[in-house]
Design a protein around this motif. Structure first.
Motif, PDB file in Angstrom:
ATOM      1  N   ALA A 106       0.841  -1.201   0.000  1.00 11.24           N
ATOM      2  CA  ALA A 106       0.000   0.000   0.000  1.00 11.24           C
ATOM      3  C   ALA A 106       0.876   1.252   0.000  1.00 11.24           C
ATOM      4  N   ASN A 107       0.605   2.164  -0.931  1.00 12.36           N
ATOM      5  CA  ASN A 107       1.343   3.419  -0.988  1.00 12.36           C
ATOM      6  C   ASN A 107       0.477   4.477  -1.658  1.00 12.36           C
ATOM      7  N   TRP A 108       0.987   5.678  -1.784  1.00 11.81           N
ATOM      8  CA  TRP A 108       0.190   6.802  -2.268  1.00 11.81           C
ATOM      9  C   TRP A 108      -0.280   6.647  -3.709  1.00 11.81           C
ATOM     10  N   THR A 109       0.440   5.862  -4.518  1.00  6.84           N
ATOM     11  CA  THR A 109       0.009   5.686  -5.913  1.00  6.84           C
ATOM     12  C   THR A 109      -1.329   4.951  -6.003  1.00  6.84           C
ATOM     13  N   ASP A 110      -1.637   4.126  -4.993  1.00  7.38           N
ATOM     14  CA  ASP A 110      -2.933   3.421  -4.989  1.00  7.38           C
ATOM     15  C   ASP A 110      -4.093   4.399  -4.880  1.00  7.38           C
ATOM     16  N   LYS A 111      -3.914   5.439  -4.102  1.00  7.02           N
ATOM     17  CA  LYS A 111      -4.993   6.412  -3.921  1.00  7.02           C
ATOM     18  C   LYS A 111      -5.255   7.199  -5.205  1.00  7.02           C
ATOM     19  N   VAL A 112      -4.198   7.457  -5.962  1.00  8.33           N
ATOM     20  CA  VAL A 112      -4.342   8.253  -7.183  1.00  8.33           C
ATOM     21  C   VAL A 112      -4.912   7.424  -8.325  1.00  8.33           C
ATOM     22  N   PHE A 113      -4.354   6.231  -8.525  1.00  8.42           N
ATOM     23  CA  PHE A 113      -4.699   5.441  -9.705  1.00  8.42           C
ATOM     24  C   PHE A 113      -5.619   4.260  -9.404  1.00  8.42           C
ATOM     25  N   GLY A 114      -5.739   3.865  -8.142  1.00 11.38           N
ATOM     26  CA  GLY A 114      -6.499   2.680  -7.776  1.00 11.38           C
ATOM     27  C   GLY A 114      -7.931   2.643  -8.281  1.00 11.38           C
ATOM     28  N   PRO A 115      -8.732   3.718  -8.076  1.00 12.56           N
ATOM     29  CA  PRO A 115     -10.140   3.675  -8.511  1.00 12.56           C
ATOM     30  C   PRO A 115     -10.294   3.408 -10.011  1.00 12.56           C
ATOM     31  N   PHE A 116      -9.488   4.063 -10.835  1.00  9.97           N
ATOM     32  CA  PHE A 116      -9.572   3.849 -12.283  1.00  9.97           C
ATOM     33  C   PHE A 116      -9.141   2.437 -12.649  1.00  9.97           C
ATOM     34  N   GLU A 117      -8.103   1.935 -11.998  1.00 11.07           N
ATOM     35  CA  GLU A 117      -7.628   0.583 -12.291  1.00 11.07           C
ATOM     36  C   GLU A 117      -8.661  -0.465 -11.925  1.00 11.07           C
ATOM     37  N   ARG A 118      -9.378  -0.261 -10.817  1.00 17.82           N
ATOM     38  CA  ARG A 118     -10.411  -1.228 -10.436  1.00 17.82           C
ATOM     39  C   ARG A 118     -11.521  -1.296 -11.485  1.00 17.82           C
ATOM     40  N   LEU A 119     -11.831  -0.165 -12.095  1.00 14.17           N
ATOM     41  CA  LEU A 119     -12.813  -0.170 -13.188  1.00 14.17           C
ATOM     42  C   LEU A 119     -12.282  -0.968 -14.386  1.00 14.17           C
ATOM     43  N   LEU A 120     -10.996  -0.809 -14.679  1.00 12.35           N
ATOM     44  CA  LEU A 120     -10.399  -1.556 -15.777  1.00 12.35           C
ATOM     45  C   LEU A 120     -10.415  -3.057 -15.497  1.00 12.35           C
ATOM     46  N   TYR A 121     -10.058  -3.448 -14.278  1.00 11.87           N
ATOM     47  CA  TYR A 121     -10.067  -4.873 -13.931  1.00 11.87           C
ATOM     48  C   TYR A 121     -11.468  -5.452 -14.082  1.00 11.87           C
ATOM     49  N   LYS A 122     -12.460  -4.686 -13.660  1.00  8.36           N
ATOM     50  CA  LYS A 122     -13.850  -5.142 -13.768  1.00  8.36           C
ATOM     51  C   LYS A 122     -14.263  -5.254 -15.230  1.00  8.36           C
ATOM     52  N   PHE A 123     -13.829  -4.296 -16.046  1.00  5.97           N
ATOM     53  CA  PHE A 123     -14.199  -4.273 -17.461  1.00  5.97           C
ATOM     54  C   PHE A 123     -13.600  -5.463 -18.209  1.00  5.97           C
ATOM     55  N   ILE A 124     -12.344  -5.815 -17.907  1.00  3.08           N
ATOM     56  CA  ILE A 124     -11.704  -6.923 -18.623  1.00  3.08           C
ATOM     57  C   ILE A 124     -11.909  -8.264 -17.926  1.00  3.08           C
ATOM     58  N   GLY A 125     -12.680  -8.271 -16.830  1.00  4.15           N
ATOM     59  CA  GLY A 125     -13.082  -9.529 -16.209  1.00  4.15           C
ATOM     60  C   GLY A 125     -12.070 -10.160 -15.286  1.00  4.15           C
ATOM     61  N   ILE A 126     -11.170  -9.362 -14.720  1.00  2.00           N
ATOM     62  CA  ILE A 126     -10.179  -9.904 -13.781  1.00  2.00           C
ATOM     63  C   ILE A 126     -10.694  -9.714 -12.355  1.00  2.00           C
ATOM     64  N   LYS A 127     -11.079 -10.805 -11.734  1.00  2.00           N
ATOM     65  CA  LYS A 127     -11.594 -10.751 -10.368  1.00  2.00           C
ATOM     66  C   LYS A 127     -10.532 -11.142  -9.351  1.00  2.00           C
ATOM     67  N   ASN A 128      -9.699 -12.096  -9.738  1.00  2.00           N
ATOM     68  CA  ASN A 128      -8.680 -12.608  -8.824  1.00  2.00           C
ATOM     69  C   ASN A 128      -7.302 -12.183  -9.318  1.00  2.00           C
ATOM     70  N   ARG A 129      -6.587 -11.408  -8.502  1.00 10.66           N
ATOM     71  CA  ARG A 129      -5.268 -10.947  -8.910  1.00 10.66           C
ATOM     72  C   ARG A 129      -4.169 -11.580  -8.061  1.00 10.66           C
TER      73      ARG A 129
END
Length: 559
Positions: A32-55
C-alpha cells in the motif's frame, strides 16, 4: 562546450535515477502506498471491465503464457488493421492497405518493441494506423516488457511463491507510468512546435512557385511514447532527424532523457526490491561505465572526422558532419546515437550509415552486448543474467557453490542462461551469413565491400536486440528482408524472455541461504569490475570475428 552539453544531460539523468526508481518500486511493490490512492479507482474499473476478479500471483509458466497470448491477440488485430487500412476513418490522404510481407514485418517489429521500419510513415500509413496500430503497440509492447522485468526482479528477490500477476502489472505499467508520462511529454513537445493534428497533408507553394507536399499529423503524441517506451519508430521516414519530430536542441535533450531515464532507473528499483540499494548501484555502475566508454568512442571518432576527406583537400577540422543535422552538431548526434542503441530505442537523429567506421561500430556493439541500460527491462534482465553467470564462474574458480542474493545457482539456471546468451549471437550471425550468401540478401546491399557487410550485420543486430535503428543504405523492403528480420525479431524477443522467466521461477522456489563469511559479495566495486569483464569477454569472443570483417576492416582500409 560540446563536452559540457553532454555532461549536463548525464548529470540530469543521474539526478532522476533515484526518485524515478523509487516511484517504479512503489508502483509494482504491491504494498500500500500513495500511488494506490491516485490510480487505484480507475484501475479497479479496468479490472472489472476486462473480467479480472482474482489478482493472486502467477507461476512463471502462467505469467509467460499470459504475456504471449496477449501479444498474439494484439498482433493479429494490428495485422488486419494494416491490411485493411483503406477502409479506415482518419485517412485524409487516402492510404492503401499495406503489402502482406511488409505488414508481417511491421506488426512483429512493433509488438516486439523493435520498431524496425521498412516503410516510411508519412507515405505508407493513415492517421488511424499511426494511432490504433503503431501507438497502441508502442504502449503495449513497452508495458509487457516492463512487466516481465518486474516479474524477473521478484523472482530473484521475493520470499513469496509467485512472480506477480501479469495483467495487474500490465495495467499498472500503462496507468501509472506510460500514459501519464506520455501525456506530459506530448504537451511539452507541442509547446516546442512539434505538430499534433488530424489535418491532411499540406500543399504549399515555394518561392519559385512550385507546389510542395508537407506531411503533418499526430506527431507529438507518437514522439512521446516512442521514446518513453524505448520504441523508436518515427512518424516520418527520417525519424528524429525530421524537424517536425525533433525541431531543436531542447527537444533533442528531452527525447534523449525520455528514452534513457526509465531503463537507467530500473537498477535502482531492483536494489529496492532486493532490500539492498548497493546491489542496484552495482548494476547501474556497470551499465554506466560501458555506456561512457561507448559514448566517448563515438564522439571521438566523429570529431576526428574521415581521413579520406583530408586526402581530397577537404577541410575536416570540424569533424564528420556527413549525415548529421547542423542544429544538433556532433555532440548532440553522438549522444543520441549512443543512447538510442544503449536503451534499445532505435530512433535516430542522424544517418548511422554515414558514421565513421569506428563511430558506426559503437551502436552495433551496444546492440550486440544488449546490456548497456537496454529497453524496457531488457537491459536489466540481461545484465542480471550476466551477474548470475559471473557469480557462477567465480564459484567454480574458488570451489564453492555459487549464490546470488541468497539463492544457490545450480545447473538448471546456468543452462537456461546459456540458452539466452547463445541465442542472441546465433540469430545475428547465422542470418547475416545467409544474407551474404544469397542473391536475395545481397540485392539489398547498396555499398559493396566492408561497409556492405556492416549494413547486413547492423540490420540483424538491430532486429535481434529489438532495437530497430537502421544503418540505412540497405534496400530492406523486400520479401527476403521483411521475413528474415521479422523472424529474428520474434526470436530475439521471446527466447530470452521465456528463458529468464524460467530462471526467476526456478530461483523463487529455492530456500534462501544464510550469508556467511565465505559468501561472495555482489554489492561492491570488485563485483562491478567482474561483471563488466564477463560482459566484454563473452561479447568480444562471440562477435569480434564478424566485426573485424565489417567496421574494423573498413577503418583499416581508409587510414
Amino acid at each position: 562546450m560540446e563536452m559540457v552539453q553532454i555532461a549536463v544531460v548525464v548529470v540530469i539523468l543521474l539526478a532522476l535515477v533515484k526518485p524515478l526508481g523509487t516511484y517504479v518500486y512503489h508502483v509494482f511493490s504491491n504494498e500500500a502506498n500513495w500511488t494506490d490512492k491516485v490510480f487505484g479507482p480507475f484501475e479497479r474499473l479496468l479490472y472489472k471491465f476486462i473480467g479480472i476478479k482474482n489478482r493472486d500471483g502467477m507461476s512463471w509458466k502462467k505469467y509467460a503464457l499470459s504475456f504471449i497470448v496477449t501479444n498474439l491477440i494484439l498482433t493479429a488485430a494490428a495485422y488486419l488493421l494494416l491490411r485493411l487500412q483503406w477502409i479506415h476513418l482518419f485517412n485524409p490522404n487516402g492510404m492503401e492497405g499495406m503489402e502482406a510481407t511488409l505488414s508481417f514485418n511491421t506488426v512483429i517489429s512493433f509488438i516486439t518493441n523493435t520498431n524496425l521500419q521498412h516503410y516510411s510513415g508519412e507515405s505508407a500509413l493513415s492517421y488511424f494506423s499511426q494511432m490504433a496500430v503503431i501507438m497502441m503497440m508502442m504502449f503495449t509492447s513497452a508495458a509487457t516488457g516492463f512487466s516481465v522485468a518486474i516479474a524477473f526482479i521478484r523472482g530473484l528477490t521475493s520470499r513469496g511463491q509467485t512472480i506477480g500477476h501479469f495483467f495487474e502489472d500490465f495495467v499498472k505499467a500503462h496507468t501509472r507510468i506510460f500514459l501519464p508520462a506520455s501525456f506530459v511529454i506530448t504537451l511539452v513537445l507541442v509547446a516546442l512546435q512539434v505538430p499534433q493534428t488530424l489535418d491532411p497533408t499540406l500543399t504549399v507553394k515555394t518561392l519559385e512557385g512550385a507546389a510542395q507536399q508537407i506531411a503533418i499529423g499526430p506527431v507529438a503524441s507518437l514522439e512521446s511514447i516512442k521514446h518513453l517506451g524505448t520504441n523508436g519508430g518515427g512518424f516520418f521516414g527520417v525519424n528524429s532527424a525530421h524537424p517536425f519530430e525533433n525541431p531543436n536542441p531542447l527537444t533533442n535533450v528531452i527525447e534523449i532523457l525520455s528514452m534513457w531515464v526509465l531503463p537507467a532507473a530500473l537498477p535502482y528499483t531492483f536494489g529496492r526490491f532486493a532490500k539492498s540499494k548497493k546491489q542496484g548501484w552495482v548494476i547501474f555502475s556497470a551499465m554506466m561505465v560501458l555506456f561512457l566508454v561507448c559514448l566517448t568512442t563515438v564522439y571521438a571518432a566523429e570529431k576526428a572526422g574521415n581521413p579520406v576527406f583530408g586526402g581530397l583537400g577537404i577541410d575536416a577540422s570540424q569533424g564528420s558532419m556527413e549525415g548529421k543535422e547542423v542544429r544538433f552538431g556532433i555532440a548532440g548526434s553522438a549522444l543520441f546515437t549512443a543512447v538510442t542503441t544503449a536503451a534499445t530505442t532505435g530512433s535516430v537523429n542522424n544517418m548511422h550509415d554515414t558514421l565513421t567506421p569506428i563511430g558506426g561500430l559503437v551502436p552495433m556493439a551496444e546492440m550486440m552486448l544488449n546490456v548497456v541500460f537496454g529497453g524496457k527491462g531488457v537491459g536489466l534482465i540481461n545484465m542480471l543474467m550476466y551477474a548470475i553467470l559471473a557469480v557462477f564462474l567465480c564459484g567454480l574458480m574458488v570451489g564453492r557453490t555459487p549464490e546470488f542474493l541468497g539463492r544457490k545457482i545450480e545447473p538448471r539456471e546456468v543452462k537456461l542462461i546459456a540458452v539466452a546468451i547463445l541465442a542472441h549471437p546465433f540469430i545475428i550471425l547465422v542470418p547475416t551469413a545467409l544474407a551474404l550468401l544469397t542473391d536475395a540478401g545481397r540485392a539489398g546491399i547498396t555499398n559493396p565491400g566492408f561497409h556492405g557487410i556492416s549494413q547486413v550485420l547492423y540490420e540483424f543486430a538491430s532486429s535481434a536486440a529489438n532495437n530497430g535503428s537502421g544503418f540505412e543504405g540497405l534496400g530492406d523492403n523486400t520479401t527476403f528482408w521483411n521475413i528474415s528480420t521479422g523472424l529474428v525479431m520474434l526470436l530475439g524477443r521471446y527466447i530470452s524472455i521465456i528463458a529468464m522467466l524460467a530462471v526467476a521461477g526456478s530461483l523463487l522456489r529455492k530456500q534462501p541461504v544464510p550469508e556467511t563469511i565465505g559468501t561472495f559479495r555482489t554489492d561492491n566495486a570488485l563485483f562491478t569490475g567482474l561483471l563488466i569483464g564477463t560482459v566484454l569477454l563473452i561479447g568480444a569472443l562471440t562477435f569480434m570475428p564478424a566485426v573485424a570483417l565489417g567496421p574494423i576492416a573498413e577503418y583499416l582500409t581508409i587510414r
